[in-house]
Design an enzyme around this catalytic site. Structure first.
Site, PDB file in Angstrom:
ATOM      1  N   ASP A 166       0.817  -1.221   0.000  1.00 40.75           N
ATOM      2  CA  ASP A 166       0.000   0.000   0.000  1.00 40.75           C
ATOM      3  C   ASP A 166       0.850   1.271   0.000  1.00 40.75           C
ATOM      4  OD1 ASP A 166      -2.379   1.410   0.078  1.00 40.75           O
ATOM      5  OD2 ASP A 166      -3.208   0.228   1.721  1.00 40.75           O
ATOM      6  N   ASP A 196     -10.812   1.751  -3.236  1.00 37.39           N
ATOM      7  CA  ASP A 196     -11.415   1.453  -1.932  1.00 37.39           C
ATOM      8  C   ASP A 196     -12.932   1.458  -2.042  1.00 37.39           C
ATOM      9  OD1 ASP A 196      -9.175   1.031  -0.491  1.00 37.39           O
ATOM     10  OD2 ASP A 196      -9.077   3.021   0.403  1.00 37.39           O
TER      11      ASP A 196
HETATM   12  C1  GLA Z   1      -5.881   1.676   2.278  1.00 35.11           C
HETATM   13  C2  GLA Z   1      -6.283   0.542   1.364  1.00 35.11           C
HETATM   14  C3  GLA Z   1      -7.313  -0.329   2.058  1.00 35.11           C
HETATM   15  C4  GLA Z   1      -6.749  -0.842   3.361  1.00 35.11           C
HETATM   16  C5  GLA Z   1      -6.283   0.320   4.229  1.00 35.11           C
HETATM   17  C6  GLA Z   1      -5.573  -0.151   5.466  1.00 35.11           C
HETATM   18  O1  GLA Z   1      -6.901   2.574   2.446  1.00 35.11           O
HETATM   19  O2  GLA Z   1      -6.746   1.023   0.154  1.00 35.11           O
HETATM   20  O3  GLA Z   1      -7.704  -1.392   1.222  1.00 35.11           O
HETATM   21  O4  GLA Z   1      -5.685  -1.716   3.085  1.00 35.11           O
HETATM   22  O5  GLA Z   1      -5.409   1.173   3.524  1.00 35.11           O
HETATM   23  O6  GLA Z   1      -5.140   0.900   6.239  1.00 35.11           O
END
Ligand code: GLA
Length: 726
Positions: free
Chosen positions: A461, A529
């Site tokens: 990420d 997301d």
């Molecule tokens: C980001 C990602 C999510 C999740 C969060 C965790 O927002 O896009 O899918 O992994 O971080 O903090």
């Protein structure tokens, strides 16, 4: 195939030709100048000795316009043209250049500190030398045996007697004689990534750029240019700040430039050193559809790690939307067990397993197992493997929290200008990857972690954009961004090579770093997301315009959904690297039985869904209340279409579809996937010709669904399977 003569360079791919003319004069407004003219770019043309009839670059004295300047593939700052230039090289305070063409030759290869396309065919290198600074510029074009995509990049070589500074450097330039151009861009924001925009440019400059330190959801580096009836697809194998510029001058001149952004760039190149641009890829076709199909194939054959390119992508379950930070190792195991009963193949443990991270305010940087919480990651991983499932882990290595052990030990490793409080977003700072010490630390730490835990998958990420640009390792901060990406390349190269069986998925606050630079190392990218199935229709359509289905993570979730049924959520998510994202231990018996059937259906048709030829159906459903997408096997013997009814309660809307990519002469049996919320399934047989050219009417199928919570608030969908029977 590339042919070089005294006057021309003819670059032929499978079906296309890029033809450059070499032009030399002693009287370019009184001075000597030579350059490469862009004579033709389109369908393949025959070899000929003479193309001089195409464009005659007449040099006549015009005081202050660029009407006499023929289309080119490279341009200098200060060369009398009114338009944006390809590059600027500064020496001793002088910023004007005149790069003269010197020679062209076929080369064996080239080196770059950045990822470049795999499985190359021939490469030609055009060399220019600047009349002012004596800097050398090498411009490369590569062809590929199985594709019409071309790749290009340049390197600035310091052949001068001192230091030079690069202030701006593109990767690609194409010029056309036309009085307008349309550009298609994919723009957006967190949770609304890659929405399509069409912009007609009749005069002036249009810029699509990211200066966020990542390719960003704001503007994706994949764009299409429509000019003179042709469509040109453009992208970069690069994950950083980027810039796509289209300029229309009053003299019927259209220029497109793509490459890294010049934001914050002032790169010192010492005598004897070189500075290499990212590689750009480009493709001319007669339709957008053809661009999409060819770009998908190019990504799979020339970008994605070949060990994963056509490999089945596992059906996963991710705990993030199900538990957020509130979990234990036992809870994760329970989720895995239930998921395994439904046929799900991989358990992914998201954020919160390390340091004292029980919320998003701390501990990024402390990549050590919180054993009290997880019960030991290796133990958890072993137990999940014993179920017959794969195990995946989330990390966010390019970040550091002020409240972390790593920051307390190395505050200078955060991106921050000395003595100025840095801007913190989501309580986190970016880590200074321009510093090789940081890069080496992370590389070793992560390789050890992935091996110790025996992971099969990593979700990598990157949850904030960059600010406070500064590295203690640099004297000149104008080198920050570029060095960051060079170190990132080295780190990802080492990690992926040390863990060859691990499937990596790039993520950045959802889909904020969805690009070919990441795809080179990470075959999958989390799409967004926003897992609401309705919003995903548009996000995914924009994403799939330039990137293949297997690269796009798409999940059925429970948190982010308006009123769509679990069946429609499946239909939409099935066009990607598929999974579920909720607490399955709370699912009812009925839901579990639905999930089981969905997983079985997906696995049965996985090859087709992940690697079939992708088409979007109709206009976006937003515009017409109906739409969808379709995947067709290479041999056209089978296909899957998802049709969408977004008409809500409008009785007068007619829902008819034209399918794509089928064999006109074949007879297909069409059956809908059995959905738990629909009693009457669709079934008929028809020839490909009528399916493709006719208007197949399915009536108001939204009204036949039983579990739409609010009939006015959502959409309905069906998944149709086409099997060639004759
Ligand atoms: C980001 C990602 C999510 C999740 C969060 C965790 O927002 O896009 O899918 O992994 O971080 O903090």
């Amino acid at each position: 195939m590339i042919k070089i003569t005294n006057d021309y360079i003819k670059i032929d791919s499978k079906n296309n030709t890029l033809l450059l003319g070499i032009f030399k004069t002693d009287n370019y407004y009184g001075a000597a100048h030579s350059w490469a003219t862009l004579l033709y770019y389109g369908k393949k043309i025959n070899d000929s000795k003479d193309y001089s009839f195409i464009i005659k670059p007449e040099i006549y004295m015009a005081s202050n316009d660029d009407s006499a300047i023929a289309p080119r593939v490279m341009s200098s700052t200060g060369d009398c043209a009114n338009r944006e230039s390809f590059l600027t090289v500064c020496k001793d305070g002088v910023f004007t250049n005149r790069f003269n063409f010197v020679s062209a030759k076929i080369v064996d290869g080239f080196t770059s500190p950045l990822p470049t396309a795999r499985n190359k065919g021939e490469t030609v290198c055009l060399t220019y030398v600047d009349a002012y600074t004596n800097t050398t510029l090498n411009q490369y074009y590569t062809v590929f045996d199985d594709s019409d995509v071309l790749a290009t990049h340049v390197e600035v070589v310091n052949t001068t007697d001192g230091d030079i500074y690069v202030d701006k450097l593109s990767s690609l330039q194409l010029d056309f004689v036309a009085d307008e151009a349309e550009v298609v861009t994919y723009d957006g924001a967190w949770s609304a990534e890659r929405n399509r925009h069409d912009t007609l440019i009749k005069s002036g400059k249009y810029v699509s750029e990211s200066i966020l330190g990542i390719s960003s959801a704001t503007h994706n580096p994949f764009v299409m240019l429509k000019v003179n009836g042709k469509v040109i697809g453009l992208n970069l194998i690069w994950s950083g700040n980027h810039k796509e510029l289209v300029e229309v001058s009053p003299y019927k001149k259209v220029r497109v430039l793509t490459g890294m952004s010049d934001y914050g760039l002032y790169y010192k190149v010492s005598k004897g050193d070189k500075f290499v641009s990212p590689e750009a890829i480009f493709l001319v076709e007669s339709s957008e559809e053809a661009i999409t199909l060819e770009m998908h194939k190019f990504s799979l054959n020339h970008i994605v790690n070949p060990d994963f390119a056509y490999k089945d992508r596992p059906v996963l379950i991710n705990n993030w939307e199900g538990t957020y930070f509130d979990f234990t190792g036992d809870k994760i195991y329970d989720i895995a067990k239930k998921a395994h009963d439904c046929g799900i193949e991989m358990m992914v443990l998201d954020d919160g397993w390390f340091g004292d991270r029980n919320d998003d305010r701390r501990a990024l940087g402390d990549w050590d197992d919180n054993v009290t919480k997880t019960g030991g990651l290796r133990n958890l991983s072993d137990k999940i493997h014993a179920l017959g499932m794969k195990f995946g882990l989330w990390v966010e290595p390019e970040m550091i929290c002020a409240d972390s052990e790593l920051f307390r030990k190395h505050p200078e490793w955060a991106q921050a200008v000395p003595n100025v409080e840095p801007i913190s977003r989501r309580w986190q700072l970016c880590i200074d990857l321009a510093n090789p010490e940081v890069k080496d630390f992370l590389t070793d730490k992560l390789i050890k972690l992935f091996k110790d835990v025996n992971v099969d998958y990593v979700k990598w990420d990157h949850n904030r954009s960059m600010s406070d640009i500064y590295s203690h390792a640099l004297k000149n901060q104008g080198e920050y961004f570029y060095n960051y990406y060079v170190n990132q390349t080295d780190m990802l190269d080492k990690i992926t090579k040390a863990c060859p069986n691990v499937l990596f998925e790039s993520c950045s606050s959802g889909g904020c770093r969805f690009d070919l630079g990441m795809q080179y190392f990470m075959p999958q990218n989390w799409g967004s997301d926003n897992t609401d199935a309705y919003h995903r229709i548009f996000i995914q359509e924009g994403t799939l315009a330039g990137y293949p289905q297997s690269s796009m993570g798409a999940h059925v979730s429970s948190y982010w959904h308006s009123n769509s049924s679990i069946e429609s959520r499946f239909n939409i998510a099935s066009i990607g690297a598929f999974g579920y994202e909720f607490d399955i231990t709370k699912s009812t018996k009925k839901e579990l039985s639905v999930i089981k059937k969905q997983v079985a259906y997906y696995k049965k048709h996985r090859k087709l869904l992940q690697y079939g030829n992708y088409y979007r159906l109709g206009e976006t459903s937003l515009k017409t209340n109906q739409g969808g997408f379709m995947v067709v096997s290479e041999d056209k013997s089978e296909a899957i279409a998802v049709i969408i009814d977004d008409t809500q309660n409008n009785e007068f809307n007619k829902l008819s579809y034209r399918f794509k990519g089928l064999d006109a002469d074949a007879l297909y049996k069409v059956t809908s996937r059995p959905q738990s919320n629909v009693k009457k399934q669709i079934e008929f047989t028809a020839y490909g010709d009528i399916l493709v050219n006719g208007e197949v009417n399915f009536g108001k199928f939204a009204q036949l669904e039983t579990d739409r919570a609010d009939f006015r608030g959502s959409f309905a969908s069906r998944m149709l399977y086409f099997k060639k029977i004759n």
